[in-house]
Design an enzyme around this catalytic site. Structure first.
Site, PDB file in Angstrom:
ATOM      1  N   GLU A  21       7.391  44.132  66.679  1.00  0.00           N
ATOM      2  CA  GLU A  21       8.117  43.280  65.929  1.00  0.00           C
ATOM      3  C   GLU A  21       8.710  43.706  64.672  1.00  0.00           C
ATOM      4  O   GLU A  21       7.894  44.545  63.968  1.00  0.00           O
ATOM      5  CB  GLU A  21       7.001  42.034  65.651  1.00  0.00           C
ATOM      6  CG  GLU A  21       7.947  41.014  65.061  1.00  0.00           C
ATOM      7  CD  GLU A  21       7.016  39.958  64.212  1.00  0.00           C
ATOM      8  OE1 GLU A  21       6.561  39.070  64.973  1.00  0.00           O
ATOM      9  OE2 GLU A  21       6.942  39.988  63.035  1.00  0.00           O
ATOM     10  N   PRO A  25      16.265  43.160  57.633  1.00  0.00           N
ATOM     11  CA  PRO A  25      16.082  43.472  56.462  1.00  0.00           C
ATOM     12  C   PRO A  25      17.316  42.959  55.529  1.00  0.00           C
ATOM     13  O   PRO A  25      18.376  42.501  55.775  1.00  0.00           O
ATOM     14  CB  PRO A  25      16.622  45.147  56.442  1.00  0.00           C
ATOM     15  CG  PRO A  25      16.315  45.508  57.804  1.00  0.00           C
ATOM     16  CD  PRO A  25      16.679  44.219  58.566  1.00  0.00           C
ATOM     17  N   TYR A 158      -2.530  30.057  67.592  1.00  0.00           N
ATOM     18  CA  TYR A 158      -2.978  30.442  66.081  1.00  0.00           C
ATOM     19  C   TYR A 158      -4.750  30.552  66.576  1.00  0.00           C
ATOM     20  O   TYR A 158      -5.263  29.217  66.534  1.00  0.00           O
ATOM     21  CB  TYR A 158      -2.723  29.420  65.021  1.00  0.00           C
ATOM     22  CG  TYR A 158      -1.334  29.439  64.865  1.00  0.00           C
ATOM     23  CD1 TYR A 158      -0.998  30.190  63.715  1.00  0.00           C
ATOM     24  CD2 TYR A 158      -0.609  28.688  65.526  1.00  0.00           C
ATOM     25  CE1 TYR A 158       0.539  30.142  63.579  1.00  0.00           C
ATOM     26  CE2 TYR A 158       1.145  28.555  65.505  1.00  0.00           C
ATOM     27  CZ  TYR A 158       1.531  29.400  64.197  1.00  0.00           C
ATOM     28  OH  TYR A 158       2.632  29.582  64.106  1.00  0.00           O
ATOM     29  N   HIS A 162      -3.631  26.553  63.148  1.00  0.00           N
ATOM     30  CA  HIS A 162      -2.319  26.626  62.084  1.00  0.00           C
ATOM     31  C   HIS A 162      -2.857  26.411  60.757  1.00  0.00           C
ATOM     32  O   HIS A 162      -3.492  25.702  60.356  1.00  0.00           O
ATOM     33  CB  HIS A 162      -1.251  25.637  62.792  1.00  0.00           C
ATOM     34  CG  HIS A 162      -0.041  25.811  61.847  1.00  0.00           C
ATOM     35  ND1 HIS A 162       0.241  25.343  60.734  1.00  0.00           N
ATOM     36  CD2 HIS A 162       0.830  26.672  62.208  1.00  0.00           C
ATOM     37  CE1 HIS A 162       1.465  25.584  60.394  1.00  0.00           C
ATOM     38  NE2 HIS A 162       1.946  26.564  61.304  1.00  0.00           N
TER      39      HIS A 162
HETATM   40  C1  LIG Z   1       4.083  35.156  66.697  1.00  0.00           C
HETATM   41  C2  LIG Z   1       4.662  34.340  65.780  1.00  0.00           C
HETATM   42  C3  LIG Z   1       5.940  34.807  65.279  1.00  0.00           C
HETATM   43  C4  LIG Z   1       6.671  34.088  64.552  1.00  0.00           C
HETATM   44  N1  LIG Z   1       8.041  34.335  63.889  1.00  0.00           N
HETATM   45  C5  LIG Z   1       8.609  33.683  62.982  1.00  0.00           C
HETATM   46  C6  LIG Z   1       9.973  33.828  62.878  1.00  0.00           C
HETATM   47  O1  LIG Z   1      10.826  34.682  63.270  1.00  0.00           O
HETATM   48  N2  LIG Z   1      10.555  33.258  61.841  1.00  0.00           N
HETATM   49  C7  LIG Z   1       9.852  32.320  61.043  1.00  0.00           C
HETATM   50  O2  LIG Z   1      10.448  31.517  60.182  1.00  0.00           O
HETATM   51  N3  LIG Z   1       8.408  31.952  61.252  1.00  0.00           N
HETATM   52  C8  LIG Z   1       7.937  32.592  62.218  1.00  0.00           C
HETATM   53  N4  LIG Z   1       6.318  32.330  62.473  1.00  0.00           N
HETATM   54  C9  LIG Z   1       5.841  31.396  61.773  1.00  0.00           C
HETATM   55  C10 LIG Z   1       5.812  30.143  62.207  1.00  0.00           C
HETATM   56  O3  LIG Z   1       7.337  29.591  62.187  1.00  0.00           O
HETATM   57  C11 LIG Z   1       5.049  29.101  61.457  1.00  0.00           C
HETATM   58  O4  LIG Z   1       3.789  29.340  61.520  1.00  0.00           O
HETATM   59  C12 LIG Z   1       5.271  27.775  61.393  1.00  0.00           C
HETATM   60  O5  LIG Z   1       4.710  27.049  60.434  1.00  0.00           O
HETATM   61  C13 LIG Z   1       4.640  27.083  62.786  1.00  0.00           C
HETATM   62  O6  LIG Z   1       5.658  27.361  63.618  1.00  0.00           O
HETATM   63  P1  LIG Z   1       5.209  27.190  65.243  1.00  0.00           P
HETATM   64  O7  LIG Z   1       6.232  27.461  66.253  1.00  0.00           O
HETATM   65  O8  LIG Z   1       3.920  27.464  65.566  1.00  0.00           O
HETATM   66  O9  LIG Z   1       5.122  25.425  65.013  1.00  0.00           O
HETATM   67  P2  LIG Z   1       4.863  24.250  66.134  1.00  0.00           P
HETATM   68  O10 LIG Z   1       4.265  24.863  67.355  1.00  0.00           O
HETATM   69  O11 LIG Z   1       5.619  23.197  66.246  1.00  0.00           O
HETATM   70  O12 LIG Z   1       3.314  23.723  65.278  1.00  0.00           O
HETATM   71  C14 LIG Z   1       3.385  23.743  63.810  1.00  0.00           C
HETATM   72  C15 LIG Z   1       2.276  22.817  63.479  1.00  0.00           C
HETATM   73  O13 LIG Z   1       2.333  21.531  63.593  1.00  0.00           O
HETATM   74  C16 LIG Z   1       1.696  20.768  64.618  1.00  0.00           C
HETATM   75  N5  LIG Z   1       2.417  19.765  65.371  1.00  0.00           N
HETATM   76  C17 LIG Z   1       3.672  19.853  65.706  1.00  0.00           C
HETATM   77  N6  LIG Z   1       4.291  19.078  66.518  1.00  0.00           N
HETATM   78  C18 LIG Z   1       3.165  18.241  67.117  1.00  0.00           C
HETATM   79  C19 LIG Z   1       2.827  17.329  67.870  1.00  0.00           C
HETATM   80  N7  LIG Z   1       3.876  16.896  68.414  1.00  0.00           N
HETATM   81  N8  LIG Z   1       1.752  17.015  68.104  1.00  0.00           N
HETATM   82  C20 LIG Z   1       0.650  17.628  67.493  1.00  0.00           C
HETATM   83  N9  LIG Z   1       0.644  18.725  66.562  1.00  0.00           N
HETATM   84  C21 LIG Z   1       1.928  19.062  66.276  1.00  0.00           C
HETATM   85  C22 LIG Z   1       0.804  22.022  65.306  1.00  0.00           C
HETATM   86  O14 LIG Z   1      -0.248  21.567  65.819  1.00  0.00           O
HETATM   87  C23 LIG Z   1       0.875  22.877  64.384  1.00  0.00           C
HETATM   88  O15 LIG Z   1      -0.097  22.724  63.185  1.00  0.00           O
HETATM   89  C24 LIG Z   1       6.032  32.985  63.558  1.00  0.00           C
HETATM   90  C25 LIG Z   1       4.565  32.759  63.880  1.00  0.00           C
HETATM   91  C26 LIG Z   1       3.881  33.563  64.899  1.00  0.00           C
HETATM   92  C27 LIG Z   1       2.596  33.307  65.201  1.00  0.00           C
END
Ligand SMILES: Cc1cc2nc3c(=O)[nH]c(=O)nc-3n(C[C@H](O)[C@H](O)[C@H](O)COP(=O)(O)OP(=O)(O)OC[C@H]3O[C@@H](n4cnc5c(N)ncnc54)[C@H](O)[C@@H]3O)c2cc1C
Length: 406
Positions: A21, A25, A158, A162
């Protein structure tokens, strides 16, 4: 057009697959240097796929797309991250995401990581853009609705919960053994995703997979059993897809502390003590990053829970090569390493400066001497005056109140 899920499910070789990954920059020089690094790492490691992150708050949208297209056109299998956050001022977020997906598709990209996104630099809470998506689940549904099976989709998982679902625990003796095993400790406080919240997280992850995600990439962790427990829990929840462990390379003390506190990651006591013992010796930290990473990666392979090791490279290469050399996956890959350009690999959109960076503040220029915690507050030694005792004055400033000088 290859989808990553096909590679993961068809892999039966002895050697683990490798994936990498990178992030966009900040400067043009940084981008040029990243092109070279990606090329070099492709030649040395033949990664199964290559992730390009999407900047916080959509700040790097165009650059992420350009870099992913560059990767796809230069022999990588690009896995483009996409978040629910807007792609610029005054645009309809869904239309903007649609256009970005279409551009990715036209350029040959067939793999997307569907994410909600983190708040932009300087903000602590994530807010949905008006008329936009609320969470990653919405984005997965949108991609499947508008593009059918054109894209392979992965989502974030996570293993420790999360960060939003991890809370401070007043009395750690109340934690169950499972909660204790995923708890973290900072500044004398204990944090944990409690059982009820963990169950909600798992239910939600199942919804993301049921809506069309092909596989899961995890948040970083520093303990193999955290990952294997998570995989076992996913299976209990009926989530049968491949789960790819995200491996954070330990490259530097300050970055390690910043990221683990931001994500409230569990740092095992032995790792914590070792990092404290070597924190002033940058080379020793990198060396230890290799030793620790190799042990953890070997543990993951031995657990037979994953066909692939997915490295958060931080746009650097030495530690990744070191880990794979030590495991015997590569032979002397380290000889190819060139990190002379490391200073150019600062993430676009990140307002944070590292310890030792020169910054500009309303009180004049200074140097960051400490990053306090997940808040991004920095202790900055100001250059402007010398006090009576010979010391320089310090200021404690929030993200957004200082900018890095390049
Ligand atoms: C592998 C990986 C790559 C990443 N790459 C990036 C990136 O490129 N750019 C960036 O900005 N960030 C990135 N992140 C960080 C990520 O965007 C954050 O962790 C963000 O806060 C949550 O994203 P998510 O897609 O997990 O969110 P979601 O899957 O939407 O979940 C976020 C939180 O909300 C809760 N939640 C949301 N909707 C619901 C629902 N309907 N019902 C119940 N609970 C709900 C979930 O349980 C969780 O606690 C990455 C994280 C990981 C693990």
């Amino acid at each position: 057009m290859t989808k990553i899920i096909d590679i993961l499910t068809n892999h039966d070789g002895d050697k683990p697959l490798i994936s990498l990954e990178y992030f966009p920059p900040r400067s043009d020089v940084g981008v040029q240097n990243l092109h070279s690094r990606m090329d070099r790492m492709k030649n040395v490691l033949s990664p199964a796929f290559t992730d390009m992150t999407w900047g916080a708050g959509g700040s790097t949208a165009e650059l992420s797309l350009d870099l992913a297209l560059h990767a796809q056109n230069t022999g990588h299998l690009a896995n483009l991250h996409m978040t629910c956050t807007n792609l610029g001022e005054n645009v309809d977020p869904k239309e903007a995401i649609y256009k970005a997906l279409q551009k990715a598709k036209d350029g040959g990209i067939r793999n997307i990581v569907a994410l909600r996104g983190d708040p932009p630099a300087g903000e602590t809470e994530w807010k949905a853009a008006e008329g936009g998506f609320n969470c990653a689940l919405d984005l997965v549904k949108f991609i499947r609705e508008k593009f059918g099976d054109d894209f392979g989709i992965s989502v974030a998982g996570y293993p420790e919960g999360h960060p939003n679902a991890i809370t401070e625990i007043a009395d750690p003796s109340t934690l169950t053994p499972e909660e204790l095993a995923r708890s973290s400790h900072f500044d004398g406080k204990t944090y944990c995703c409690l059982e009820a919240d963990y169950k909600k997280e798992m239910d939600y992850l199942k919804q993301k997979v049921d809506a069309g995600a092909d596989f899961i990439i995890t948040q970083m962790f520093f303990d193999v059993t955290i990952f294997t427990t998570f995989v076992a829990d996913c299976r209990k929840w009926g989530i049968q897809c491949p789960i790819v462990p995200g491996i954070m390379c330990i490259n530097a003390y300050a970055g390690f502390r910043k990221m683990t506190q931001f994500c409230k990651t569990r740092v095992p006591q032995s790792l914590d003590e070792k990092m404290e013992a070597i924190k002033d010796d940058a080379e020793a930290v990198k060396e230890f990053g290799v030793t620790f990473g190799a042990e953890m990666c070997q543990g993951l392979i031995d657990s037979k829970t994953t066909p692939v090791l997915h490295f958060y490279t931080l746009n650097l290469e030495k530690v990744v090569y070191g880990i794979l050399d030590k495991m015997g996956v590569t032979q002397n890959a380290l000889a190819a390493a060139d990190e002379a350009d490391a200073h150019s690999q600062i993430a676009k959109g990140s307002a944070w400066a590292r310890v030792g960076d020169k910054v500009s503040t309303q009180y004049g220029e200074g140097v960051v001497v400490e990053q306090i915690a997940s808040t991004g507050v920095a202790k900055i030694e100001l250059n402007k005056w010398i006090m009576a005792g010979g010391q320089k004055p310090v200021a404690y400033l929030q993200k957004g109140q200082y900018t890095k000088i390049f």
